[in-house]
Design a protein around this motif. Structure first.
Motif, PDB file in Angstrom:
ATOM      1  N   VAL A  16       0.859  -1.188   0.000  1.00 29.93           N
ATOM      2  CA  VAL A  16       0.000   0.000   0.000  1.00 29.93           C
ATOM      3  C   VAL A  16       0.894   1.235   0.000  1.00 29.93           C
ATOM      4  CG1 VAL A  16      -1.681   1.333   1.320  1.00 29.93           C
ATOM      5  CG2 VAL A  16      -1.836  -1.155   1.267  1.00 29.93           C
ATOM      6  N   GLY A  17       0.546   2.216  -0.816  1.00 30.95           N
ATOM      7  CA  GLY A  17       1.258   3.483  -0.831  1.00 30.95           C
ATOM      8  C   GLY A  17       0.296   4.634  -1.026  1.00 30.95           C
ATOM      9  N   THR A  18       0.775   5.840  -0.766  1.00 32.27           N
ATOM     10  CA  THR A  18      -0.030   7.042  -0.946  1.00 32.27           C
ATOM     11  C   THR A  18       0.588   7.905  -2.047  1.00 32.27           C
ATOM     12  OG1 THR A  18      -0.742   7.058   1.357  1.00 32.27           O
ATOM     13  CG2 THR A  18      -0.907   9.137   0.174  1.00 32.27           C
ATOM     14  N   ILE A  19      -0.230   8.304  -2.999  1.00 35.03           N
ATOM     15  CA  ILE A  19       0.244   9.161  -4.091  1.00 35.03           C
ATOM     16  C   ILE A  19       0.523  10.549  -3.520  1.00 35.03           C
ATOM     17  CG2 ILE A  19      -0.366  10.244  -6.282  1.00 35.03           C
ATOM     18  CD1 ILE A  19      -2.193   7.760  -6.780  1.00 35.03           C
ATOM     19  N   ILE A  20       1.768  11.017  -3.713  1.00 40.22           N
ATOM     20  CA  ILE A  20       2.142  12.326  -3.168  1.00 40.22           C
ATOM     21  C   ILE A  20       2.353  13.382  -4.253  1.00 40.22           C
ATOM     22  CG2 ILE A  20       3.051  11.401  -1.019  1.00 40.22           C
ATOM     23  CD1 ILE A  20       5.881  11.701  -2.221  1.00 40.22           C
ATOM     24  N   ILE A  37       4.897   7.897  -5.307  1.00 37.98           N
ATOM     25  CA  ILE A  37       4.105   7.187  -4.314  1.00 37.98           C
ATOM     26  C   ILE A  37       4.961   6.919  -3.089  1.00 37.98           C
ATOM     27  CG2 ILE A  37       2.720   5.125  -3.886  1.00 37.98           C
ATOM     28  CD1 ILE A  37       2.635   4.929  -7.083  1.00 37.98           C
ATOM     29  N   ASP A  38       4.432   7.272  -1.923  1.00 42.90           N
ATOM     30  CA  ASP A  38       5.116   7.063  -0.652  1.00 42.90           C
ATOM     31  C   ASP A  38       4.765   5.673  -0.121  1.00 42.90           C
ATOM     32  OD1 ASP A  38       6.116   7.051   1.931  1.00 42.90           O
ATOM     33  OD2 ASP A  38       5.166   8.926   2.524  1.00 42.90           O
ATOM     34  N   PHE A  39       5.782   4.809   0.005  1.00 42.04           N
ATOM     35  CA  PHE A  39       5.606   3.464   0.529  1.00 42.04           C
ATOM     36  C   PHE A  39       6.215   3.321   1.921  1.00 42.04           C
ATOM     37  CE2 PHE A  39       5.124   2.679  -4.042  1.00 42.04           C
ATOM     38  CZ  PHE A  39       3.978   1.913  -4.048  1.00 42.04           C
ATOM     39  N   GLY A  40       6.189   4.384   2.699  1.00 40.24           N
ATOM     40  CA  GLY A  40       6.671   4.326   4.079  1.00 40.24           C
ATOM     41  C   GLY A  40       8.148   3.977   4.139  1.00 40.24           C
ATOM     42  N   LEU A  60      -6.152  12.338  -7.361  1.00 39.94           N
ATOM     43  CA  LEU A  60      -5.159  11.326  -7.011  1.00 39.94           C
ATOM     44  C   LEU A  60      -4.275  11.692  -5.818  1.00 39.94           C
ATOM     45  CD1 LEU A  60      -4.168  10.379 -10.646  1.00 39.94           C
ATOM     46  CD2 LEU A  60      -5.453   8.961  -9.023  1.00 39.94           C
ATOM     47  N   ILE A  61      -4.069  12.979  -5.588  1.00 40.89           N
ATOM     48  CA  ILE A  61      -3.202  13.392  -4.481  1.00 40.89           C
ATOM     49  C   ILE A  61      -3.763  12.867  -3.156  1.00 40.89           C
ATOM     50  CG2 ILE A  61      -2.344  15.394  -3.165  1.00 40.89           C
ATOM     51  CD1 ILE A  61      -0.888  15.003  -5.791  1.00 40.89           C
ATOM     52  N   ASN A  62      -2.888  12.234  -2.388  1.00 41.95           N
ATOM     53  CA  ASN A  62      -3.207  11.648  -1.074  1.00 41.95           C
ATOM     54  C   ASN A  62      -4.083  10.401  -1.146  1.00 41.95           C
ATOM     55  OD1 ASN A  62      -1.682  13.527   0.427  1.00 41.95           O
ATOM     56  ND2 ASN A  62      -3.350  15.004   0.211  1.00 41.95           N
ATOM     57  N   GLN A  63      -4.328   9.876  -2.339  1.00 41.61           N
ATOM     58  CA  GLN A  63      -5.099   8.633  -2.457  1.00 41.61           C
ATOM     59  C   GLN A  63      -4.177   7.440  -2.220  1.00 41.61           C
ATOM     60  OE1 GLN A  63      -7.897   8.321  -5.675  1.00 41.61           O
ATOM     61  NE2 GLN A  63      -7.753   6.090  -5.704  1.00 41.61           N
ATOM     62  N   GLN A  64      -4.633   6.494  -1.431  1.00 39.07           N
ATOM     63  CA  GLN A  64      -3.866   5.268  -1.234  1.00 39.07           C
ATOM     64  C   GLN A  64      -4.153   4.313  -2.381  1.00 39.07           C
ATOM     65  OE1 GLN A  64      -4.549   4.037   2.988  1.00 39.07           O
ATOM     66  NE2 GLN A  64      -2.336   4.408   3.080  1.00 39.07           N
ATOM     67  N   VAL A 104      -4.588   2.975   5.783  1.00 43.98           N
ATOM     68  CA  VAL A 104      -3.618   2.154   6.507  1.00 43.98           C
ATOM     69  C   VAL A 104      -2.236   2.764   6.365  1.00 43.98           C
ATOM     70  CG1 VAL A 104      -4.956   0.026   6.211  1.00 43.98           C
ATOM     71  CG2 VAL A 104      -3.221   0.620   4.516  1.00 43.98           C
ATOM     72  N   GLU A 105      -1.287   2.240   7.108  1.00 49.12           N
ATOM     73  CA  GLU A 105       0.081   2.728   7.062  1.00 49.12           C
ATOM     74  C   GLU A 105       0.709   2.417   5.709  1.00 49.12           C
ATOM     75  OE1 GLU A 105       4.238   1.597   9.322  1.00 49.12           O
ATOM     76  OE2 GLU A 105       2.353   1.333  10.399  1.00 49.12           O
ATOM     77  N   ASN A 106       1.399   3.406   5.157  1.00 48.54           N
ATOM     78  CA  ASN A 106       2.102   3.208   3.882  1.00 48.54           C
ATOM     79  C   ASN A 106       3.156   2.116   4.038  1.00 48.54           C
ATOM     80  OD1 ASN A 106       0.704   5.203   2.504  1.00 48.54           O
ATOM     81  ND2 ASN A 106       2.134   6.788   3.098  1.00 48.54           N
ATOM     82  N   GLY A 107       3.255   1.275   3.000  1.00 49.21           N
ATOM     83  CA  GLY A 107       4.260   0.230   2.975  1.00 49.21           C
ATOM     84  C   GLY A 107       3.774  -1.118   3.485  1.00 49.21           C
ATOM     85  N   LEU A 108       2.555  -1.158   4.053  1.00 49.37           N
ATOM     86  CA  LEU A 108       2.073  -2.451   4.534  1.00 49.37           C
ATOM     87  C   LEU A 108       1.918  -3.422   3.367  1.00 49.37           C
ATOM     88  CD1 LEU A 108      -0.568  -1.539   7.274  1.00 49.37           C
ATOM     89  CD2 LEU A 108       1.790  -2.317   7.565  1.00 49.37           C
TER      90      LEU A 108
END
Length: 111
Positions: A16-20, A37-40, A60-64, A104-108
């Motif tokens: 899971v990641g968040t589009i930054i 994409i931020d993957f923690g 898309l910004i901040n969308q997981q 959820v937490e990024n990178g899970l």
């Protein structure tokens, strides 16, 4: 349909990641965006995604999202894609992004 073994599935690293950030990608053969994409703990990865039909950059910004993060890097026009954002091919081949039901937490890891 070809089947794979459990050990084949275990090789795929889906996270899971968040589009930054989202940028236009005019050099792409088909309409696409360049995503960061931020993957923690895995860090920030780049991807090209053909999702311009259903999603604006602001959407898309901040969308997981869900992505495969252990494919080799792939050159797409002038851009190096580092992960594969996953989606469902809807009507007219439009891509509908996969995402977790809850934040959820990024990178899970998905499994």
């Amino acid at each position: 349909m070809d089947t794979i073994s459990w050990s084949d599935f275990e090789k795929i690293d889906i996270r899971v990641g968040t589009i930054i950030s989202v940028n236009d990608f005019p050099e792409a053969k088909n309409p696409a965006y360049q995503l960061e994409i931020d993957f923690g703990l895995l860090g920030i990865k780049k991807s090209s995604a053909q999702i311009t039909t259903l999603y604006s950059k602001d959407d898309l910004i901040n969308q997981q999202i869900i992505a495969v993060v252990n494919f080799p890097k792939k050159q797409i026009a002038t851009f190096m894609s580092e992960c594969l954002v996953m989606g469902v091919y809807g009507n007219n081949k439009d891509v509908i992004l996969l995402n977790p039901e809850r934040k959820v937490e990024n990178g899970l890891k998905i499994g």
